[in-house]
Scaffold this motif. Structure first.
Motif, PDB file in Angstrom:
ATOM      1  N   LEU B 167      88.540 -19.142 -32.416  1.00  0.00           N
ATOM      2  CA  LEU B 167      87.426 -18.281 -32.806  1.00  0.00           C
ATOM      3  C   LEU B 167      87.093 -18.748 -34.097  1.00  0.00           C
ATOM      4  O   LEU B 167      85.947 -18.882 -34.779  1.00  0.00           O
ATOM      5  CB  LEU B 167      87.877 -16.582 -32.998  1.00  0.00           C
ATOM      6  CG  LEU B 167      87.901 -16.146 -31.781  1.00  0.00           C
ATOM      7  CD1 LEU B 167      88.151 -14.813 -31.842  1.00  0.00           C
ATOM      8  CD2 LEU B 167      86.489 -15.803 -31.027  1.00  0.00           C
ATOM      9  N   MET B 170      84.464 -21.541 -34.024  1.00  0.00           N
ATOM     10  CA  MET B 170      83.236 -21.023 -33.586  1.00  0.00           C
ATOM     11  C   MET B 170      82.266 -20.965 -34.779  1.00  0.00           C
ATOM     12  O   MET B 170      81.078 -21.148 -34.720  1.00  0.00           O
ATOM     13  CB  MET B 170      83.485 -19.514 -32.736  1.00  0.00           C
ATOM     14  CG  MET B 170      83.986 -19.922 -31.525  1.00  0.00           C
ATOM     15  SD  MET B 170      82.994 -21.029 -30.670  1.00  0.00           S
ATOM     16  CE  MET B 170      84.702 -22.269 -30.178  1.00  0.00           C
ATOM     17  N   VAL B 173      80.855 -24.068 -35.458  1.00  0.00           N
ATOM     18  CA  VAL B 173      79.983 -24.622 -34.469  1.00  0.00           C
ATOM     19  C   VAL B 173      78.633 -23.870 -34.252  1.00  0.00           C
ATOM     20  O   VAL B 173      77.752 -24.290 -34.276  1.00  0.00           O
ATOM     21  CB  VAL B 173      80.649 -24.183 -33.182  1.00  0.00           C
ATOM     22  CG1 VAL B 173      80.000 -24.455 -31.753  1.00  0.00           C
ATOM     23  CG2 VAL B 173      81.837 -25.191 -33.058  1.00  0.00           C
ATOM     24  N   VAL B 174      78.877 -22.325 -34.632  1.00  0.00           N
ATOM     25  CA  VAL B 174      77.565 -21.772 -34.709  1.00  0.00           C
ATOM     26  C   VAL B 174      76.609 -22.309 -35.773  1.00  0.00           C
ATOM     27  O   VAL B 174      75.220 -22.545 -35.537  1.00  0.00           O
ATOM     28  CB  VAL B 174      77.803 -20.293 -35.000  1.00  0.00           C
ATOM     29  CG1 VAL B 174      76.283 -19.390 -35.192  1.00  0.00           C
ATOM     30  CG2 VAL B 174      78.379 -19.599 -33.890  1.00  0.00           C
ATOM     31  N   LEU B 175      76.913 -22.590 -37.000  1.00  0.00           N
ATOM     32  CA  LEU B 175      76.116 -23.186 -38.042  1.00  0.00           C
ATOM     33  C   LEU B 175      75.740 -24.521 -37.518  1.00  0.00           C
ATOM     34  O   LEU B 175      74.428 -24.794 -37.770  1.00  0.00           O
ATOM     35  CB  LEU B 175      77.019 -23.215 -39.223  1.00  0.00           C
ATOM     36  CG  LEU B 175      77.385 -21.826 -40.101  1.00  0.00           C
ATOM     37  CD1 LEU B 175      78.172 -22.249 -41.250  1.00  0.00           C
ATOM     38  CD2 LEU B 175      76.154 -20.976 -40.286  1.00  0.00           C
ATOM     39  N   ALA B 176      76.638 -25.292 -37.021  1.00  0.00           N
ATOM     40  CA  ALA B 176      75.994 -26.575 -36.814  1.00  0.00           C
ATOM     41  C   ALA B 176      75.115 -26.502 -35.233  1.00  0.00           C
ATOM     42  O   ALA B 176      74.399 -27.737 -35.395  1.00  0.00           O
ATOM     43  CB  ALA B 176      77.308 -27.711 -36.853  1.00  0.00           C
ATOM     44  N   GLY B 177      75.431 -25.924 -34.646  1.00  0.00           N
ATOM     45  CA  GLY B 177      74.889 -25.750 -33.131  1.00  0.00           C
ATOM     46  C   GLY B 177      75.231 -26.978 -32.434  1.00  0.00           C
ATOM     47  O   GLY B 177      74.311 -27.331 -31.604  1.00  0.00           O
ATOM     48  N   LEU B 321      86.730 -12.618 -34.795  1.00  0.00           N
ATOM     49  CA  LEU B 321      85.870 -12.260 -33.841  1.00  0.00           C
ATOM     50  C   LEU B 321      84.804 -11.796 -34.611  1.00  0.00           C
ATOM     51  O   LEU B 321      83.383 -12.080 -34.482  1.00  0.00           O
ATOM     52  CB  LEU B 321      86.130 -11.000 -32.774  1.00  0.00           C
ATOM     53  CG  LEU B 321      85.561 -11.059 -31.642  1.00  0.00           C
ATOM     54  CD1 LEU B 321      85.591 -12.087 -30.911  1.00  0.00           C
ATOM     55  CD2 LEU B 321      86.403  -9.926 -30.852  1.00  0.00           C
ATOM     56  N   VAL B 324      82.675 -14.424 -36.224  1.00  0.00           N
ATOM     57  CA  VAL B 324      81.770 -15.356 -35.341  1.00  0.00           C
ATOM     58  C   VAL B 324      80.320 -14.354 -34.993  1.00  0.00           C
ATOM     59  O   VAL B 324      79.412 -14.897 -35.351  1.00  0.00           O
ATOM     60  CB  VAL B 324      82.485 -15.540 -34.033  1.00  0.00           C
ATOM     61  CG1 VAL B 324      81.543 -16.066 -33.215  1.00  0.00           C
ATOM     62  CG2 VAL B 324      83.695 -16.413 -34.140  1.00  0.00           C
ATOM     63  N   ILE B 325      80.656 -13.154 -35.040  1.00  0.00           N
ATOM     64  CA  ILE B 325      79.483 -12.096 -34.714  1.00  0.00           C
ATOM     65  C   ILE B 325      78.658 -12.342 -35.977  1.00  0.00           C
ATOM     66  O   ILE B 325      77.285 -12.737 -35.742  1.00  0.00           O
ATOM     67  CB  ILE B 325      79.810 -10.759 -34.059  1.00  0.00           C
ATOM     68  CG1 ILE B 325      80.602 -11.036 -33.042  1.00  0.00           C
ATOM     69  CG2 ILE B 325      78.700 -10.067 -34.021  1.00  0.00           C
ATOM     70  CD1 ILE B 325      80.158 -11.438 -31.723  1.00  0.00           C
ATOM     71  N   ALA B 328      76.797 -15.489 -36.238  1.00  0.00           N
ATOM     72  CA  ALA B 328      75.456 -15.596 -35.366  1.00  0.00           C
ATOM     73  C   ALA B 328      74.431 -14.601 -35.645  1.00  0.00           C
ATOM     74  O   ALA B 328      73.370 -14.958 -35.734  1.00  0.00           O
ATOM     75  CB  ALA B 328      76.175 -15.223 -34.179  1.00  0.00           C
ATOM     76  N   VAL B 329      74.926 -13.522 -36.224  1.00  0.00           N
ATOM     77  CA  VAL B 329      73.742 -12.705 -36.537  1.00  0.00           C
ATOM     78  C   VAL B 329      72.859 -13.266 -37.698  1.00  0.00           C
ATOM     79  O   VAL B 329      71.679 -13.161 -37.762  1.00  0.00           O
ATOM     80  CB  VAL B 329      74.343 -11.200 -36.929  1.00  0.00           C
ATOM     81  CG1 VAL B 329      73.253 -10.393 -37.557  1.00  0.00           C
ATOM     82  CG2 VAL B 329      74.719 -10.385 -35.656  1.00  0.00           C
ATOM     83  N   VAL B 331      72.610 -16.170 -38.764  1.00  0.00           N
ATOM     84  CA  VAL B 331      72.203 -17.387 -38.342  1.00  0.00           C
ATOM     85  C   VAL B 331      70.740 -17.303 -37.573  1.00  0.00           C
ATOM     86  O   VAL B 331      69.603 -17.547 -37.815  1.00  0.00           O
ATOM     87  CB  VAL B 331      72.741 -18.463 -37.540  1.00  0.00           C
ATOM     88  CG1 VAL B 331      71.954 -19.298 -36.668  1.00  0.00           C
ATOM     89  CG2 VAL B 331      74.036 -19.037 -38.098  1.00  0.00           C
ATOM     90  N   VAL B 332      70.611 -16.252 -36.677  1.00  0.00           N
ATOM     91  CA  VAL B 332      69.444 -15.836 -35.940  1.00  0.00           C
ATOM     92  C   VAL B 332      68.399 -15.054 -36.626  1.00  0.00           C
ATOM     93  O   VAL B 332      67.490 -15.427 -36.499  1.00  0.00           O
ATOM     94  CB  VAL B 332      70.046 -14.877 -34.718  1.00  0.00           C
ATOM     95  CG1 VAL B 332      68.850 -14.283 -34.100  1.00  0.00           C
ATOM     96  CG2 VAL B 332      70.936 -15.705 -33.679  1.00  0.00           C
ATOM     97  N   ASN B 335      66.920 -17.799 -38.700  1.00  0.00           N
ATOM     98  CA  ASN B 335      65.810 -18.498 -37.902  1.00  0.00           C
ATOM     99  C   ASN B 335      64.679 -17.912 -37.835  1.00  0.00           C
ATOM    100  O   ASN B 335      63.675 -18.107 -37.289  1.00  0.00           O
ATOM    101  CB  ASN B 335      66.622 -18.843 -36.718  1.00  0.00           C
ATOM    102  CG  ASN B 335      67.020 -20.179 -36.363  1.00  0.00           C
ATOM    103  OD1 ASN B 335      67.107 -20.819 -37.550  1.00  0.00           O
ATOM    104  ND2 ASN B 335      67.218 -20.724 -35.243  1.00  0.00           N
TER     105      ASN B 335
END
Lengths: 118, 335, 577
Positions: B167, B170, B173-177, B321, B324-325, B328-329, B331-332, B335
């Motif tokens: 985790l 992750m 990974v989320v940041l780099a995509g 965990l 990560v969430i 992601a929130v 980052v989204v 965007n």
């Protein structure tokens, strides 16, 4: 596409070679004078009482089972993490629901005392 | 597409990596012993060669000529197999790490990585989880109670911390995509180092990775004070050396992965003008990271086993965990 | 001194229990003689009614050829002098009721008396040999037992110096027939018969757990990196949890007491150094006190001050070491241990300067110390006590006390309540960490400790953490004592009378005890007026503190056992003797 994995195969072969080579090296040059006392398993200098290989505490299995459950969760997160930018809010919501469901399982295991040691 | 030159390039790069790791292993032991000695107001090994630099060679030679014992009633095949299984993942895990910018050597464009697979992070996770087999099998096949307990501890500990470790990957990974380590480094070049953007992920990675390689203060499986050496209690000579080698190469590995994921890998000032600086920056980061690992070992006592498991399952895993969430929130939403 | 509860009013047992207890009227002896039928009754009374809740020492004396005598020393945990009970039994029927049910601390001491003297304790739950090996024949401390290479009852052996030439009789009779092996003995094939009994004696847990698991017997020791020597524990573990645990001793046994009886009084002085080899000055102190009691001499003032300074330096040095190695046992990689050893070396420098030796000091004599402080060493001690040590103790405190891992590893681990601790005859820092403010320096002052201003630190949780804290605190108090002693120390002689090789010790018995770094160190010495002690018994604190090990370890984890053992702070030279 699969070509990228070829170099990994090469280094894997080299690593296997190194591992085997070191073991062979040791067993070639070392002296060998085994004896009954020498070969007995080490238990602080005492003759071991009872066999070492036997049924072991069930808690270790519990941890293993839990691990499989939650490791799959992590695996599901991997592809999602890559594309979370593209799939946007819906993907995010779905994953949060998924994680929440698993978190309920985690809390259940926690509450049940599966994560304790006594 | 695949020509002989390319295959030779792969072989040479693989050899360089493996030689780097084995030689690195030897000098990490010297580094650790000298650095620990300094912390503990001692001198450390300084007799073999200048500044004790030949000490690992002397140790290796000694181990080669040591008698190797196999305990009675041990499962001989598995007993021999276990150290090999342990050392292989340590040697190959770094194959997906980029060392620097692509360079022109002998008129040929050479990428400074062995392979840039698009699932590099998954590869790292998969390979590291193999090493648990070696340790479990070593503990089980020795027919020794300490080894068995150590092996069991190791299994439970390593799989528990694998969750948090996976985790922690992750976040970047989320940041780099992307799952590719090269892409992750590039993403850090264009923004900030991820230790700034993902401090929680870094801390989780730092501790979970120490637990994953069984280093102090999480060295439960070999806990000398209780289990006398844990899973490798019965190993001697070069088979012991393999376990030792695996442990120290894994130290190098987690330092390199940590430096790549969170400290920009080969990134540094002027690296785009002078490509040779890339590997040097990476090496410097790895050496500093290793120094921190040694410092941690010198400073802290060992955590008790049940506390360690609780730390993993009750704190690190939920925290990772959540991280990560939240990432992601954010980052989204950005965007 | 005002707030000290001083209990000197010994109940005169012979008038309280006429017909059951008689006064010991032999010259040089004290205490009361109890027939064995009444022992249990009387000891229950003195425990419940008279508050003698601490059993300090049980030992036996072989008055060859008439009788065997079992000697009990009881104390009150509130302080005060000893109550001595004696049970006399015939040598060929040496059976005494066990007082284990009243004083659990009797467990190992009764086993020791059985092992070495052949006194059988009726009702003891586990009366096996403890120091000698299973299969050993005879009881070595009996006067009619002769060891291998026996030369004579007393040293100096006349055979060694015929016309001044050293001649060792073991060269003359190699493997004399006084080496007795059991029938068909083959050392290579031999497996101790007691092993099975030890393993089977481990209790399976009887808790109503829903998961039935199989438990394993594991030996921790004798050849184990963290048992502080060749100490062994047989543990029954279920996963990580200790279900039952029993210590096994004797791997370093050399029958110290038998050798002590062969030696002359003075020859025993260097021999006590080898007991707790970390703190030889304290051992010297205890032995010197016991023999001085017999001889009725008192050391001069300056010697008393020197003794106190050396004993307190020893305490600091020993506590530094035990704190460092406790951290090692917790898994710290030698850093705290080496920091502590660095300071210990400075103290050993002082010992070397005064006695010529860093560890085996042999510095005390009956009636003083062997030589005066050399020039300049007083400054060194002053410097240590005022400049160096206080800061270093604080440094150790700062580095360790608040460490999160240390706290989580130590707090609530190995808990021993005050009642358990007293009942198990635990002494020293462990007792005080359980909330009993019992320190012999205050409870039953010896030497000149009543002149100094110092506190007895007490903690109340009785766990590993409190045992660690108490050692840190005791080091501070010892520094305080040294600061006072080194500024007040008078000039004068350091030895009473003329130094002599053969001291004259009148017949009688004496029990001298000091607060050694590890706990109460007692020497029970019986003299019959000859040049050698008739009986020389050591009440070794680490040995008796180990009685509580099982109690402390139950239900904790394997890793905790090591920490608990580290917190007891044993030295095998003293445990196995």
């Amino acid at each position: 596409m699969l070509m990228e994995f070829l170099p990994l195969l090469i280094i894997l072969l080299l690593a296997v070679f190194i591992g085997v080579f070191v073991v062979v090296l040791g067993s070639t040059f070392g002296p060998k004078r085994p004896g009954q006392r020498k070969n007995s398993p080490y238990e602080s200098g005492m003759v071991p009482y009872g066999p070492a290989k036997r049924r072991i505490s069930v808690r270790y299995y519990l941890i293993a089972v839990l691990f499989i459950l939650f490791d799959i969760e992590v695996v599901f997160l991997v592809p999602w993490a890559v594309v979370v930018r593209q799939i946007g809010v819906p993907g995010l919501v779905f994953m949060i629901i998924f994680v929440l469901i698993l978190e309920v399982a985690h809390l259940y295991a926690w509450k049940k005392g599966a994560l304790e040691w006594d | 597409m695949i020509d002989a030159a390319l295959i030779w390039e792969w072989i040479i790069k693989s050899l360089i990596l493996i030689i780097f790791l084995t030689v690195g292993f030897m000098y990490v032991t010297v580094y650790e012993r000298r650095f620990l000695a300094r912390i503990q107001s001692r001198i450390g090994p300084n007799r073999a060669g200048p500044f004790g630099l030949l000490q690992p060679a002397a140790d290796g030679l000694k181990l080669i000529f040591k008698e190797e014992l196999i305990p009675a009633n041990a499962d001989k095949f598995i007993f021999l197999l276990a150290p090999i299984i342990t050392v292989i993942p340590a040697l190959i895990v770094l194959a997906v790490i980029p060392w620097g910018e692509a360079m022109v050597i002998f008129g040929r464009q050479v990428n400074l990585f062995i392979s840039d697979v698009n699932v590099a992070v998954v590869y790292i996770m998969a390979v590291t989880s193999i090493s648990v087999y070696g340790i479990t099998l070593a503990g089980w096949s020795s027919n020794n109670k300490y080894a068995l307990l150590g092996g069991l501890r190791a299994t439970a500990q390593m799989i528990s911390y694998e969750l948090a470790l996976g985790l922690a990957f992750m976040g970047p990974v989320v940041l780099a995509g992307s799952l590719s380590m090269v892409d992750i480094v590039r993403a850090q070049q264009s923004s900030l180092w991820y230790v700034v953007l993902q401090p929680a992920a870094f801390l989780i990675y730092f501790f979970a990775s120490i637990a994953e390689i069984n280093r102090a203060p999480f060295d439960m499986p070999e806990a000398e004070q209780e289990l006398t050496a844990g899973y490798h209690a019965e190993y001697s000579g070069m088979k012991f050396a393999l376990f030792f080698m695996a442990e120290y190469i894994k130290m190098i590995a987690i330092s390199t992965i940590g430096a790549t994921l969170f400290f920009g890998g080969f990134d540094g000032p002027f690296v785009d003008q002078i490509p040779w600086l890339g590997p040097i920056y990476l090496l410097a980061k790895v050496v500093i990271y290793l120094g921190v690992l040694i410092w941690v070992r010198a400073s802290w006592p060992r955590i008790r086993y049940d506390r360690l498991m609780q730390l993993g399952w009750k704190i690190m895993f939920p925290l990772a965990l959540l991280n990560v969430i939240i990432t992601a929130v954010v980052v989204v939403l950005v965007n | 001194m005002e707030d000290q509860i001083f209990v000197s009013d010994l109940p005169s047992l012979d008038t309280l229990y006429p017909g059951k207890v008689t006064l010991d009227t032999r010259s040089g002896y004290s205490g009361f003689i109890v027939p064995r039928e009444f022992l249990l009754e009387v000891s229950t009374e003195i425990h419940d009614v008279w508050g003698y809740d601490m059993l300090s020492s049980i030992t036996g004396v072989d008055y060859f050829p008439e009788k065997m005598e079992v000697v009990y020393h009881f104390y009150r945990s509130l302080g005060g002098g000893a109550l001595v009970l004696k049970v006399q039994v015939p040598r060929d029927d040496a059976v005494v009721p066990s007082i284990f049910s009243i004083y659990n601390g009797a467990e190992f001491q009764e086993r020791e008396a059985w092992d070495l003297l052949g006194i059988k304790f009726d009702g003891h739950p586990d009366l096996r040999r403890i120091l000698m090996w299973e299969g050993f024949e005879g009881f070595p401390l009996r006067k009619d037992w002769k060891e291998a290479y026996y030369e004579g009852d007393t040293k100096p052996f006349s055979s060694r110096w015929p016309e001044g030439v050293a001649e060792h009789s073991e060269n003359k009779n190699i493997f004399n027939d006084n080496v007795k092996y059991p029938e068909n003995f083959d050392p290579d094939k031999w497996i101790a018969s007691g092993e099975e009994a030890l393993y089977l004696g481990l209790q399976k847990s009887e808790n109503g757990k829903d998961m039935e698991t199989e438990s394993i017997v594991i030996n921790l020791g004798p050849q184990h990196p963290s048992t502080h020597g060749v100490f062994r524990m047989a543990a029954l573990v279920d996963g990580e949890e200790i279900v039952d645990l029993k210590p096994a001793f004797g791997y370093l046994h050399r029958n110290h007491e038998k050798i002590g009886e062969r030696n002359t009084f003075l020859q025993n002085m260097p021999f006590t150094d080898r007991l707790d080899y970390i703190s030889s000055m304290s051992n010297n102190f205890g032995y010197a006190l016991a023999v001085e009691k017999l001889m009725g001499v008192k050391p001069p003032e300056r010697a008393e001050y020197i003794r106190v300074i050396m004993a307190e330096l020893t305490r600091i040095e020993s506590h530094f070491m035990s704190t460092g190695f406790l951290l090692n046992d917790l898994g710290a990689f030698f850093t705290p241990a080496l920091y502590a050893l660095k300071e210990r070396e400075l103290i050993l420098d002082v010992f070397e300067a005064v006695s010529g030796s860093r560890m085996m000091c042999n510095y005390f004599r009956f009636g003083g110390v062997v030589r005066d402080l050399p020039a300049g060493i007083q400054e060194t001690i002053k410097n240590l006590a005022f400049e160096r040590l206080p800061g270093k103790v604080d440094e150790l405190d700062q580095l360790l006390t608040e460490n999160e891992i240390v706290r989580s590893r130590c707090m609530g681990i190995g808990v021993l309540t005050a009642e358990q601790a007293i009942n198990l005859s635990v002494t020293g820092p462990i007792l005080r960490a359980s909330g009993v403010p019992y320190d012999i320096r205050r409870a039953d002052p010896y030497s000149i400790y009543d002149r100094f201003d110092f506190d007895i630190p007490v903690f109340y949780h009785g766990d590993v953490y409190d045992r660690y804290l108490i050692r840190i605190e005791e080091m501070r108090q010892s520094v305080r004592i040294i600061q006072q002693a080194i500024t007040q120390i008078p000039e004068g002689p350091v030895f009473e009378g003329k130094p002599q090789y053969q001291v004259r010790v009148p017949a009688g018995e004496a029990y001298g005890r000091v607060e050694a770094p590890k706990g109460e160190l007692g020497f029970y010495v019986v003299s019959n007026g000859q040049a050698n002690p008739w009986r020389y018994h050591v009440r070794a604190p680490s040995f008796i503190n180990l009685t509580s090990l099982r109690q402390m370890c139950l239900k904790y984890k394997v890793a905790d056992v090591i920490a608990i053992l580290g917190s007891i702070d044993i030295v095998l030279g003293e445990v196995d003797r």
